[in-house]
Design a protein around this motif. Sequence first.
Motif, PDB file in Angstrom:
ATOM      1  N   UNK A  86       6.485  -3.508 -15.121  1.00 24.60           N
ATOM      2  CA  UNK A  86       5.659  -3.231 -13.987  1.00 24.60           C
ATOM      3  C   UNK A  86       5.870  -2.604 -13.240  1.00 24.60           C
ATOM      4  N   UNK A  87       6.889  -2.517 -12.722  1.00 26.22           N
ATOM      5  CA  UNK A  87       7.038  -1.468 -11.569  1.00 26.22           C
ATOM      6  C   UNK A  87       7.303   0.415 -12.102  1.00 26.22           C
ATOM      7  N   UNK A  88       8.479   0.185 -14.103  1.00 24.58           N
ATOM      8  CA  UNK A  88       7.899   1.193 -14.024  1.00 24.58           C
ATOM      9  C   UNK A  88       6.385   1.739 -14.421  1.00 24.58           C
ATOM     10  N   UNK A  89       5.690   0.905 -14.883  1.00 29.87           N
ATOM     11  CA  UNK A  89       4.322   1.254 -14.836  1.00 29.87           C
ATOM     12  C   UNK A  89       3.100   1.596 -14.086  1.00 29.87           C
ATOM     13  N   UNK A  90       3.978   1.386 -12.816  1.00 30.08           N
ATOM     14  CA  UNK A  90       3.375   1.552 -11.706  1.00 30.08           C
ATOM     15  C   UNK A  90       4.030   2.681 -10.936  1.00 30.08           C
ATOM     16  N   UNK A  91       5.325   3.185 -10.860  1.00 28.14           N
ATOM     17  CA  UNK A  91       5.714   4.618 -11.478  1.00 28.14           C
ATOM     18  C   UNK A  91       5.010   6.079 -12.040  1.00 28.14           C
ATOM     19  N   UNK A  92       4.713   5.309 -13.692  1.00 29.28           N
ATOM     20  CA  UNK A  92       4.063   6.890 -13.989  1.00 29.28           C
ATOM     21  C   UNK A  92       2.829   6.368 -13.741  1.00 29.28           C
ATOM     22  N   UNK A  93       2.317   6.250 -12.701  1.00 28.93           N
ATOM     23  CA  UNK A  93       1.374   6.431 -12.173  1.00 28.93           C
ATOM     24  C   UNK A  93       1.344   7.398 -10.799  1.00 28.93           C
ATOM     25  N   UNK A  94       1.838   7.363 -10.057  1.00 22.94           N
ATOM     26  CA  UNK A  94       2.206   7.979  -8.889  1.00 22.94           C
ATOM     27  C   UNK A  94       2.241   8.840  -9.403  1.00 22.94           C
ATOM     28  N   UNK A  95       0.898  10.056  -8.799  1.00 21.16           N
ATOM     29  CA  UNK A  95       0.951  11.755  -8.296  1.00 21.16           C
ATOM     30  C   UNK A  95       2.025  12.504  -8.425  1.00 21.16           C
ATOM     31  N   UNK A  96       2.215  13.516  -8.311  1.00 24.47           N
ATOM     32  CA  UNK A  96       2.997  14.093  -7.734  1.00 24.47           C
ATOM     33  C   UNK A  96       4.297  14.070  -6.045  1.00 24.47           C
ATOM     34  N   UNK A  97       2.684  14.572  -4.964  1.00 30.00           N
ATOM     35  CA  UNK A  97       2.725  14.248  -4.037  1.00 30.00           C
ATOM     36  C   UNK A  97       3.876  13.001  -3.732  1.00 30.00           C
ATOM     37  N   UNK A  98       3.694  11.421  -4.582  1.00 26.90           N
ATOM     38  CA  UNK A  98       4.061  10.193  -3.520  1.00 26.90           C
ATOM     39  C   UNK A  98       5.311  10.797  -4.987  1.00 26.90           C
ATOM     40  N   UNK A  99       5.974  11.823  -4.920  1.00 28.55           N
ATOM     41  CA  UNK A  99       7.605  11.456  -5.659  1.00 28.55           C
ATOM     42  C   UNK A  99       8.472  11.010  -4.633  1.00 28.55           C
ATOM     43  N   UNK A 100       8.528  10.666  -4.200  1.00 28.00           N
ATOM     44  CA  UNK A 100       9.673  10.036  -2.883  1.00 28.00           C
ATOM     45  C   UNK A 100       9.486   8.401  -2.855  1.00 28.00           C
ATOM     46  N   UNK A 101       8.135   8.219  -3.744  1.00 25.51           N
ATOM     47  CA  UNK A 101       7.935   6.597  -4.246  1.00 25.51           C
ATOM     48  C   UNK A 101       8.531   6.387  -5.400  1.00 25.51           C
ATOM     49  N   UNK A 102       8.862   7.039  -6.341  1.00 23.69           N
ATOM     50  CA  UNK A 102       9.530   6.943  -7.295  1.00 23.69           C
ATOM     51  C   UNK A 102      10.538   5.964  -7.090  1.00 23.69           C
ATOM     52  N   UNK A 103      11.048   6.370  -5.438  1.00 20.06           N
ATOM     53  CA  UNK A 103      12.512   5.548  -5.356  1.00 20.06           C
ATOM     54  C   UNK A 103      12.626   4.115  -4.029  1.00 20.06           C
ATOM     55  N   UNK A 104      11.130   3.635  -4.658  1.00 25.61           N
ATOM     56  CA  UNK A 104      10.923   2.742  -4.162  1.00 25.61           C
ATOM     57  C   UNK A 104      11.358   0.989  -5.300  1.00 25.61           C
ATOM     58  N   UNK A 105      12.241   0.436  -4.415  1.00 26.79           N
ATOM     59  CA  UNK A 105      12.641  -0.539  -5.231  1.00 26.79           C
ATOM     60  C   UNK A 105      11.778  -1.560  -5.822  1.00 26.79           C
ATOM     61  N   UNK A 106      10.420  -1.560  -4.932  1.00 22.42           N
ATOM     62  CA  UNK A 106       9.263  -2.549  -5.150  1.00 22.42           C
ATOM     63  C   UNK A 106       7.873  -1.808  -5.002  1.00 22.42           C
ATOM     64  N   UNK A 107       7.414  -1.666  -6.322  1.00 21.23           N
ATOM     65  CA  UNK A 107       6.046  -1.116  -5.932  1.00 21.23           C
ATOM     66  C   UNK A 107       4.840  -2.144  -6.124  1.00 21.23           C
ATOM     67  N   UNK A 108       3.934  -1.731  -4.976  1.00 21.58           N
ATOM     68  CA  UNK A 108       2.784  -2.613  -5.680  1.00 21.58           C
ATOM     69  C   UNK A 108       1.200  -2.124  -6.022  1.00 21.58           C
ATOM     70  N   UNK A 109       0.124  -2.742  -6.433  1.00 21.73           N
ATOM     71  CA  UNK A 109      -0.919  -2.452  -6.446  1.00 21.73           C
ATOM     72  C   UNK A 109      -2.071  -3.093  -5.792  1.00 21.73           C
ATOM     73  N   UNK A 110      -2.430  -2.826  -5.480  1.00 23.94           N
ATOM     74  CA  UNK A 110      -3.923  -3.827  -4.503  1.00 23.94           C
ATOM     75  C   UNK A 110      -4.840  -3.890  -5.121  1.00 23.94           C
ATOM     76  N   UNK A 111      -5.724  -4.451  -5.852  1.00 20.77           N
ATOM     77  CA  UNK A 111      -6.655  -4.464  -5.928  1.00 20.77           C
ATOM     78  C   UNK A 111      -8.319  -5.111  -5.702  1.00 20.77           C
ATOM     79  N   UNK A 112      -8.800  -5.296  -5.749  1.00 20.75           N
ATOM     80  CA  UNK A 112     -10.495  -6.127  -5.768  1.00 20.75           C
ATOM     81  C   UNK A 112     -11.494  -6.114  -6.250  1.00 20.75           C
ATOM     82  N   UNK A 113     -13.008  -6.580  -6.118  1.00 20.05           N
ATOM     83  CA  UNK A 113     -13.944  -6.175  -7.048  1.00 20.05           C
ATOM     84  C   UNK A 113     -14.949  -7.115  -5.880  1.00 20.05           C
ATOM     85  N   UNK A 114     -16.056  -5.617  -5.943  1.00 22.82           N
ATOM     86  CA  UNK A 114     -17.081  -6.311  -4.741  1.00 22.82           C
ATOM     87  C   UNK A 114     -17.123  -7.760  -5.466  1.00 22.82           C
TER      88      UNK A 114
END
Length: 189
Positions: free
Chosen positions: A57-85
């Motif tokens: 899961x973490x790698x999937x989230x890493x793969x979708x970061x934009x280049x400007x967020x290069x620093x977040x590639x090092x994050x030991x934890x990435x979360x995604x937050x979603x909702x629907x109206x």
Amino acid sequence: MATIMTEIQERRARRALDEAKDVPREVVDRLLNAAHMAASCSNKQPWRFLVGDADPVRQTLRDHLLGGNYWAQKAPVLMAVATRVSDDARLDEGRDYAPFDTGMAVAQLLLQATHEGLIAHPMAGFKPGPLKKELGLPEDVIIFALIAVGYPGDESHLSDKHLESEHSERDRKPLEEVASREAFPYGSE
Ligand SMILES: Cc1cc2nc3c(=O)[nH]c(=O)nc-3n(C[C@H](O)[C@H](O)[C@H](O)COP(=O)(O)O)c2cc1C
């Protein structure tokens, strides 16, 4: 007296993360619980979190970061937050409460992270369409942010701009520009 203002003042969107120091599972769970205790319209609890504290899961989230967020590639934890109206109150005058309530949940997560000595940095800089597709999410789900979480670490890999921001003063509009006791401070727009 200790107040929550300590965490509010301390919380910053910092980027120097320690990639070698894992965030214990129980700490991650406390962050999620802090989010989940948030208020919501009619108690709808429309927030949904995908927790990437391990691959794939973490790698999937890493793969979708934009280049400007290069620093977040090092994050030991990435979360995604979603909702629907449709998972929250939809009232007149455009009052779809799902993003409002989800934002409140994320705010609580960020403050708990600060309390735990962590950096938790929300990001809009990712590819939501491809990520949604890869995760097999229905069209009406909105992934609003990825959140990079980790302990503070070495900052030598940060760009000059990000290095400066790491140590900058808080940048906020004057309070009178956003709050008033007389009228909504929208000026003459
Ligand atoms: C919804 C949201 C999206 C953001 N997206 C990014 C991002 O993609 N990359 C980034 O480096 N910072 C991002 N930030 C961090 C903001 O730039 C930061 O919160 C703001 O400059 C205020 O700084 P402070 O949080 O340290 O007070 C985002 C913040 C929020 C709330």
